[in-house]
Write an enzyme that holds these catalytic residues in place. Structure first.
Site, PDB file in Angstrom:
ATOM      1  N   ARG A   1       5.151 -13.333   9.423  1.00  0.00           N
ATOM      2  CA  ARG A   1       5.880 -12.100   9.122  1.00  0.00           C
ATOM      3  C   ARG A   1       7.213 -12.108   9.846  1.00  0.00           C
ATOM      4  O   ARG A   1       7.419 -12.843  10.809  1.00  0.00           O
ATOM      5  CB  ARG A   1       5.060 -10.880   9.494  1.00  0.00           C
ATOM      6  CG  ARG A   1       4.788 -10.711  10.973  1.00  0.00           C
ATOM      7  CD  ARG A   1       4.132  -9.354  11.270  1.00  0.00           C
ATOM      8  NE  ARG A   1       3.018  -9.058  10.383  1.00  0.00           N
ATOM      9  CZ  ARG A   1       2.957  -7.972   9.600  1.00  0.00           C
ATOM     10  NH1 ARG A   1       3.919  -7.087   9.597  1.00  0.00           N
ATOM     11  NH2 ARG A   1       1.913  -7.757   8.844  1.00  0.00           N
TER      12      ARG A   1
ATOM     13  N   LYS B   1       4.309   0.240  11.504  1.00  0.00           N
ATOM     14  CA  LYS B   1       4.253   1.536  10.834  1.00  0.00           C
ATOM     15  C   LYS B   1       3.979   2.656  11.837  1.00  0.00           C
ATOM     16  O   LYS B   1       4.576   3.720  11.784  1.00  0.00           O
ATOM     17  CB  LYS B   1       3.155   1.492   9.772  1.00  0.00           C
ATOM     18  CG  LYS B   1       3.490   2.241   8.506  1.00  0.00           C
ATOM     19  CD  LYS B   1       2.486   1.927   7.394  1.00  0.00           C
ATOM     20  CE  LYS B   1       3.019   0.911   6.401  1.00  0.00           C
ATOM     21  NZ  LYS B   1       2.050   0.533   5.367  1.00  0.00           N
TER      22      LYS B   1
ATOM     23  N   GLU C   1       0.876  -1.161   0.000  1.00  0.00           N
ATOM     24  CA  GLU C   1       0.000   0.000   0.000  1.00  0.00           C
ATOM     25  C   GLU C   1       0.917   1.215   0.000  1.00  0.00           C
ATOM     26  O   GLU C   1       1.812   1.318   0.843  1.00  0.00           O
ATOM     27  CB  GLU C   1      -0.881  -0.017   1.257  1.00  0.00           C
ATOM     28  CG  GLU C   1      -1.933   1.061   1.198  1.00  0.00           C
ATOM     29  CD  GLU C   1      -2.851   1.096   2.417  1.00  0.00           C
ATOM     30  OE1 GLU C   1      -2.875   0.122   3.196  1.00  0.00           O
ATOM     31  OE2 GLU C   1      -3.527   2.120   2.566  1.00  0.00           O
TER      32      GLU C   1
HETATM   33  P1  ATP Z   1      -0.128  -1.832   7.003  1.00  0.00           P
HETATM   34  O1  ATP Z   1      -0.208  -1.932   8.469  1.00  0.00           O
HETATM   35  O2  ATP Z   1      -0.279  -0.438   6.480  1.00  0.00           O
HETATM   36  O3  ATP Z   1      -0.926  -2.852   6.244  1.00  0.00           O
HETATM   37  P2  ATP Z   1       2.121  -3.342   6.084  1.00  0.00           P
HETATM   38  O4  ATP Z   1       3.470  -3.343   6.704  1.00  0.00           O
HETATM   39  O5  ATP Z   1       1.329  -4.594   6.065  1.00  0.00           O
HETATM   40  O6  ATP Z   1       1.378  -2.155   6.754  1.00  0.00           O
HETATM   41  P3  ATP Z   1       1.755  -3.272   3.229  1.00  0.00           P
HETATM   42  O7  ATP Z   1       2.090  -2.202   2.283  1.00  0.00           O
HETATM   43  O8  ATP Z   1       0.359  -3.711   3.346  1.00  0.00           O
HETATM   44  O9  ATP Z   1       2.295  -2.784   4.626  1.00  0.00           O
HETATM   45  O10 ATP Z   1       2.687  -4.527   2.972  1.00  0.00           O
HETATM   46  C1  ATP Z   1       3.036  -5.009   1.702  1.00  0.00           C
HETATM   47  C2  ATP Z   1       3.418  -6.457   1.792  1.00  0.00           C
HETATM   48  O11 ATP Z   1       4.499  -6.645   2.681  1.00  0.00           O
HETATM   49  C3  ATP Z   1       2.263  -7.294   2.303  1.00  0.00           C
HETATM   50  O12 ATP Z   1       2.130  -8.429   1.473  1.00  0.00           O
HETATM   51  C4  ATP Z   1       2.696  -7.686   3.685  1.00  0.00           C
HETATM   52  O13 ATP Z   1       2.196  -8.929   4.034  1.00  0.00           O
HETATM   53  C5  ATP Z   1       4.209  -7.690   3.589  1.00  0.00           C
HETATM   54  N1  ATP Z   1       4.830  -7.410   4.893  1.00  0.00           N
HETATM   55  C6  ATP Z   1       4.632  -6.335   5.673  1.00  0.00           C
HETATM   56  N2  ATP Z   1       5.321  -6.434   6.822  1.00  0.00           N
HETATM   57  C7  ATP Z   1       5.983  -7.622   6.779  1.00  0.00           C
HETATM   58  C8  ATP Z   1       6.873  -8.322   7.674  1.00  0.00           C
HETATM   59  N3  ATP Z   1       7.216  -7.822   8.862  1.00  0.00           N
HETATM   60  N4  ATP Z   1       7.366  -9.519   7.275  1.00  0.00           N
HETATM   61  C9  ATP Z   1       7.030 -10.024   6.081  1.00  0.00           C
HETATM   62  N5  ATP Z   1       6.201  -9.438   5.200  1.00  0.00           N
HETATM   63  C10 ATP Z   1       5.677  -8.248   5.535  1.00  0.00           C
END
Ligand code: ATP
Ligand code: MG
Length: 586
Positions: free
Chosen positions: A297, A307, A62
Site C-alpha cells: 500500500r 480511516k 467499501e
Molecule cells: P478499510 O480499513 O475500511 O478497509 P481501506 O482504506 O482499505 O479501508 P477500502 O474501501 O477497503 O478502504 O479500499 C478500497 C481499495 O483501495 C482496496 O483494494 C484497498 O486495497 C485499496 N487501498 C486502500 N488504501 C490503500 C493505500 N494506502 N494504498 C494503496 N491501495 C489502497
C-alpha cells in the site's frame, strides 16, 4: 528513504504486476473464458460469448468513507493495467457491511473515480457493480457448502470462538457444533436467513482445518446475523457475508482475472482460493478462477491515511471537514488544486512493489507542479502588499502593460495589466537596509517592474508605510531601447487602483514530521501548526473572473486554485496548491 528514479517517458517503470499479466497473456491462461455480458455464475457465463476483455481487474471500495490518495494509487493501478492490456476494470462496491455504508459515499466515490479520469464503460456496457447484488448467489453457495459438508452453523459465543481459534503457536480446537448433521445445519442456516435468531446468536463457518498453521483457514466465519437495513437491499437480508467469503466470490462472478489488493491480505489468499475452488468444483463458478495478487500500500510522508485517524481529524475539528484542502482525501486534494493528471503521473512514477515503503510527499508535489506548470495560466498576485508610489508618474494617468499568459506558450497570448502611479509590491521586495546580496528595491537601487518600467527607489515613508521611487519613461518593456538600463532585480506589482483584495489560503503540509505518530506518540502532536494561513492579498483584475477549480500560477509564488463560491462570496477566494519550489528540502 531515497526517491525512486524518474521513469523514462517511453518505458513504463518496473512493475511486477505487469510481468504477471504479460506471463498470463503469453500462456493464454484466461483465453478460454466466456462472458455472459454481466456478472453471474458458471452457467450464466457458459451461455455467453468469448470474453472480449483480455484481462479484468476491479477497484473494490467499501462505501464507508471518502477516497484518499492511497485509493488513488489503487484506482490508477487497476484501471491503468486494464487499459494497457486491452482489458476492462470494474468499479465494484464491496457493500457487504450494512451498518457503516451509505449512498452518500457511493456517490462520492463514483464522482472521484470519474474525476481521476477513469471509466468503467466498455463496449457500451457499464461495469459498475455491487457485491450486494450477489447476495442471492452467495446464499445459494452457502447452502451448497453445507450440503457438501464444508460449512456448519456454530452457536458458540464470540469469545468462545475466539478462544478456540488458538493462536500462532497453538492449534485451534473444534467447536462442539462442528459435526452437526447437514440437515440441522441447513435448517439453522435457513432460520438465520429468515430472521429467527438474534444478532450474534450463531454464525455460518467454513469447515476447513482448525489446526492449519494459517489461522485464516481455521474455520473462518462466512455469515453473521445483523438485523440492520442495508443501503441497497433494505430489509431483505438479516445475514451478511464476511469480507473473505464475499470478496473472492464477487471477483469470480465478475470474471475478474487479476484481483489486486494490499499486502495485509497475503495470508488470506489460501482462503480466497479455497472458497472459489470449492465452488468451481461444484460447477457454480467458471474456471479459470481469478488470482489474488498483493502489492504494498501507499504510505506518504507527512500524511496519515488511516480511516480511523482521518475521522478523528474531522470529528475533533483539527481540519475544516473532509474536503479541507489539507486532507489527503481526493475531495480535499481537488479543492487544494491537485489534478487528476498529477495523480496519474504520480501513480506511474512510484510504481508498485511487494515491500512496504514510504514515498516522500515532495514526489506528489513535484508531479502536481510538473502538470500545473504546463496548464496553468500566469497571473499576478501580491500576497503581502506594501504601497509603492512613483513620484514622477502623473496622478490620474494610467496605461496598459502586456503580460504573457504563459511564457512557453506564445499562442496563449498576452493580457493587459493596468499601470498607474500607486502600486502594490511585495513587502519582501523592499528593504530599507538591504542584507548582503539583496538586489531588489532599496534606497538608491534600480529594479524592473516586470512588464513595466525600470524604477529607482528614493526612500521609504514609515508613517504612511509607503515606498517611494522614480521611473524612467524610456524603459517600458516591449518598447525599443527598453533594455538599455540593466538591472538585477525584477519584481511584480499591481496597480492599487485596479487590483482587488481577496482571501487567499496558504496551505502547507498537515503534519510537520515525516512519520506522524511514529513510536508511541500521539499523531495529533505532530500536526503542523502553520498548515493553514489565511491572508488578504491583492489580485490583478483578470482574476475577478476566475471560475471555481480554475488554477493559475501566481508569478513567483506558486499554483493557486479558485475555491468554490461560498454563500457570501463575490470575488473568488484562492487556495494554494503548491509553491514553485519545495521549501521542505533540507
Ligand atoms: P478499510 O480499513 O475500511 O478497509 P481501506 O482504506 O482499505 O479501508 P477500502 O474501501 O477497503 O478502504 O479500499 C478500497 C481499495 O483501495 C482496496 O483494494 C484497498 O486495497 C485499496 N487501498 C486502500 N488504501 C490503500 C493505500 N494506502 N494504498 C494503496 N491501495 C489502497
Ligand atoms: Mg479495505
Amino acid at each position: 528513504m531515497s526517491a525512486p528514479a524518474k521513469p523514462q517517458p517511453t518505458a513504463k517503470p518496473a512493475n511486477f504486476l505487469r510481468q504477471v499479466i504479460e506471463r498470463d497473456l503469453a500462456a493464454e491462461a484466461y483465453a478460454g473464458r466466456r462472458f455472459g455480458g454481466s456478472p453471474g455464475d458458471a452457467a450464466h457465463h457458459a451461455a455467453g460469448a468469448h470474453d472480449p476483455a483480455r484481462i479484468r481487474t476491479r477497484f473494490p471500495p467499501e462505501p464507508n468513507g471518502y477516497l484518499h490518495i492511497g485509493h488513488a494509487k489503487s484506482v490508477c493501478l487497476n484501471f491503468g493495467l486494464a487499459r494497457e492490456f486491452g482489458g476492462v476494470c470494474h468499479l465494484r462496491f464491496d457493500d457487504t457491511n450494512p451498518e457503516k455504508e451509505e449512498q452518500e459515499f457511493v456517490d462520492a466515490i463514483i464522482e472521484m473515480v470519474h474525476w481521476l479520469g477513469w471509466s468503467w464503460d466498455a463496449n457500451g456496457v457499464s461495469h459498475l457493480y455491487y457485491a450486494s447484488d450477489y447476495f442471492d448467489f452467495m446464499y445459494r453457495a452457502g447452502e451448497y457448502l453445507i450440503e457438501a459438508g464444508l460449512a456448519y452453523v456454530d452457536e458458540q459465543t464470540a469469545e468462545a470462538m475466539r478462544a478456540s481459534r488458538g493462536d500462532f503457536n497453538t492449534p485451534g480446537t473444534d467447536s462442539p457444533y462442528r459435526d452437526r448433521s447437514r440437515e440441522d445445519n441447513l435448517r439453522l442456516f435457513r432460520e438465520m436467513r429468515d430472521g429467527k435468531h438474534a444478532d450474534g446468536a450463531m454464525v455460518l463457518r467454513a469447515k476447513i482445518d482448525m489446526a492449519s498453521p494459517n489461522i485464516n483457514l481455521r474455520d473462518p466465519a462466512m455469515y453473521r446475523i445483523r438485523h440492520a437495513a442495508h443501503h441497497r437491499t433494505g430489509d431483505n437480508w438479516c445475514i451478511y457475508p464476511t469480507y473473505d467469503w464475499a470478496h473472492g466470490v464477487s471477483d469470480a462472478i465478475e470474471n475478474i482475472t487479476h484481483s489486486i489488493c494490499t499486502l495485509e491480505f497475503e495470508d488470506h489468499r489460501p482462503l480466497y482460493d479455497w472458497f472459489n475452488q470449492r465452488l468451481a468444483e461444484a460447477g457454480l463458478l467458471q474456471e479459470p478462477l481469478p488470482q489474488q495478487i498483493e502489492f504494498a500500500r501507499l504510505n506518504l510522508t507527512n500524511v496519515v491515511l488511516s480511516k480511523r485517524k482521518l475521522i478523528q481529524l474531522v470529528e475533533e475539528g483539527h481540519v475544516d471537514g473532509w474536503d479541507d484542502p489539507r486532507m489527503p482525501t481526493l475531495v480535499g486534494a481537488r479543492r487544494r488544486g491537485f489534478t487528476p493528471e498529477g495523480f496519474r503521473s504520480f501513480a506511474d512514477r512510484i510504481g508498485v512493489s511487494k515491500a512496504d515503503s514510504w514515498i516522500d510527499f515532495s514526489i506528489l508535489e513535484d508531479c502536481m507542479r510538473e502538470h500545473l506548470n504546463g496548464v496553468a495560466p500566469r497571473r499576478i498576485a501580491v500576497l503581502d502588499p506594501v504601497k509603492l508610489v512613483i513620484e514622477n508618474y502623473p496622478e490620474g494617468k494610467e496605461e496598459d502593460c502586456e503580460a504573457p499568459n504563459h511564457p512557453q506558450k506564445p499562442d496563449w497570448g498576452k493580457r493587459k495589466v493596468p499601470f498607474s502611479r500607486e502600486l502594490w509590491i511585495e513587502r519582501e521586495d523592499f528593504a530599507e537596509t538591504p542584507p548582503k546580496g539583496y538586489f531588489r528595491l532599496f534606497p538608491g537601487n534600480k529594479v524592473r517592474l516586470r512588464y513595466g518600467y525600470v524604477v529607482e527607489c528614493t526612500g521609504y515613508d514609515a508613517t504612511s508605510d509607503t515606498v517611494r521611487c522614480r521611473y524612467d519613461p524610456d524603459t517600458k518593456s516591449g518598447t525599443p531601447g527598453a533594455e538599455k538600463v540593466k538591472v538585477k532585480g525584477n519584481i511584480h506589482w499591481l496597480s492599487a487602483r485596479h487590483s482587488h483584495a481577496a482571501e487567499v489560503r496558504l496551505y502547507d503540509r498537515l503534519f510537520r514530521v515525516p512519520y506522524p505518530g511514529a513510536g508511541e506518540t500521539d499523531f495529533l502532536h505532530d500536526l503542523n501548526p502553520d498548515s493553514k494561513k489565511v491572508i488578504e492579498a491583492q489580485l490583478e483584475p483578470a482574476l475577478r473572473e476566475a471560475k471555481p477549480e480554475e488554477i493559475f500560477q501566481f508569478e513567483r509564488h506558486g499554483y493557486f486554485v479558485a475555491d468554490r463560491i461560498d454563500s457570501k462570496g463575490r470575488e473568488p477566494k484562492f487556495n494554494r496548491a503548491v509553491t514553485l519550489r519545495d521549501s521542505w528540502q533540507k
